[in-house]
Enzyme design. Structure first.
Site, PDB file in Angstrom:
ATOM      1  CG  HIS A  48       0.172   6.709   5.452  1.00 51.12           C
ATOM      2  ND1 HIS A  48       1.310   7.297   5.949  1.00 51.12           N
ATOM      3  CD2 HIS A  48       0.491   5.408   5.238  1.00 51.12           C
ATOM      4  CE1 HIS A  48       2.273   6.384   6.041  1.00 51.12           C
ATOM      5  NE2 HIS A  48       1.804   5.225   5.621  1.00 51.12           N
TER       6      HIS A  48
ATOM      7  CG  HIS B   2      -0.416   1.170   7.180  1.00 48.29           C
ATOM      8  ND1 HIS B   2       0.545   0.775   8.077  1.00 48.29           N
ATOM      9  CD2 HIS B   2       0.214   2.018   6.332  1.00 48.29           C
ATOM     10  CE1 HIS B   2       1.697   1.349   7.777  1.00 48.29           C
ATOM     11  NE2 HIS B   2       1.521   2.110   6.707  1.00 48.29           N
ATOM     12  CD  GLU B   3      -1.469   2.478   2.750  1.00 49.84           C
ATOM     13  OE1 GLU B   3      -1.065   3.659   2.606  1.00 49.84           O
ATOM     14  OE2 GLU B   3      -0.675   1.528   2.971  1.00 49.84           O
TER      15      GLU B   3
ATOM     16  CB  CYS C  80       5.189   2.308   7.539  1.00 51.90           C
ATOM     17  SG  CYS C  80       4.741   3.789   6.633  1.00 51.90           S
ATOM     18  CG  LEU C  81       6.565   1.048   1.512  1.00 49.24           C
ATOM     19  CD1 LEU C  81       5.971   1.319   0.135  1.00 49.24           C
ATOM     20  CD2 LEU C  81       7.674   0.009   1.413  1.00 49.24           C
TER      21      LEU C  81
ATOM     22  N   GLY D 154       0.835  -1.189   0.000  1.00 47.27           N
ATOM     23  CA  GLY D 154       0.000   0.000   0.000  1.00 47.27           C
ATOM     24  C   GLY D 154       0.873   1.243   0.000  1.00 47.27           C
TER      25      GLY D 154
ATOM     26  CD  GLN E 127       3.385   5.869   2.571  1.00 41.12           C
ATOM     27  OE1 GLN E 127       2.427   5.299   2.036  1.00 41.12           O
ATOM     28  NE2 GLN E 127       4.349   5.197   3.166  1.00 41.12           N
TER      29      GLN E 127
HETATM   30 ZN   LIG Z   1       2.744   3.406   5.666  1.00 35.09          ZN
END
Ligand SMILES: [Zn+2]
Length: 169
Positions: free
Chosen positions: A138, A134-135, A92-93, A45, A50
């Site tokens: 963000h 999670h998204e 998380c990226l 995701g 991000q």
């Molecule tokens: Zn993330």
């Protein structure tokens, strides 16, 4: 185009997003870049903030690119329903190298637009419900480590600060 993924510490990740008012060619390009960037980073995701765009938009693929039909683009998503609870390890990226067990809904339904502007309601269970949680976080300027308490969280932040000071973040 693969875009750089912003990391913990960047203010953009903490900025609440604004709704996409029109799915313009620029938004289509942003969506393509998000998909390419997510796959290049082996993520499941990626939310617009991000890669520096404070817009209510995320892409997800719980199969990690193995099933083309699992790719999901959600523009202006909103919660319809959340219930149950699961606790699984997640990362998380934007916080590479760290992960933690975070509580997420077991079932979740969100509604938004796909990239053609068509309304879509998607129900997720398990990993997809977790990805939604999670998204959506963000898009509200929140990160998974905000769900942690006490020592776990302090240790993670201390390590990130150390990496930042030594130029490795
Ligand atoms: Zn993330």
């Amino acid at each position: 185009m693969i875009r750089p993924i912003l990391r913990y510490g960047d203010d953009t990740l903490r900025t609440p997003t604004t709704a996409v008012t029109d799915i313009t060619p620029d938004i289509q390009t942003l969506i393509d870049d998000m998909i390419e960037t997510m796959y290049a980073a082996s993520g499941v995701g990626l939310a617009a903030p991000q890669i520096g765009a404070t817009l209510r938009l995320f892409v997800a693929d719980p199969s990690g690119g193995h099933n083309a039909e699992d790719l999901l683009v959600m523009v202006n998503p909103e919660w319809i329903e959340r219930n149950g609870e699961q606790r699984e390890d997640e990362g998380c990226l934007s916080v590479p190298g760290f992960n933690a067990t975070v509580p997420r809904p077991e079932h979740a339904t969100i509604r938004g637009l796909d990239r053609d502007g068509q309304s879509r309601t998607i129900e997720g269970t398990g990993i997809l419900a977790r990805v939604f949680g999670h998204e959506m976080d963000h898009l509200d300027g929140s990160l998974f480590l905000d769900h942690l308490r006490g020592m776990r969280r302090d240790m993670m932040i201390r390590k990130i600060r150390k990496l930042t000071r030594s130029g490795k973040w």
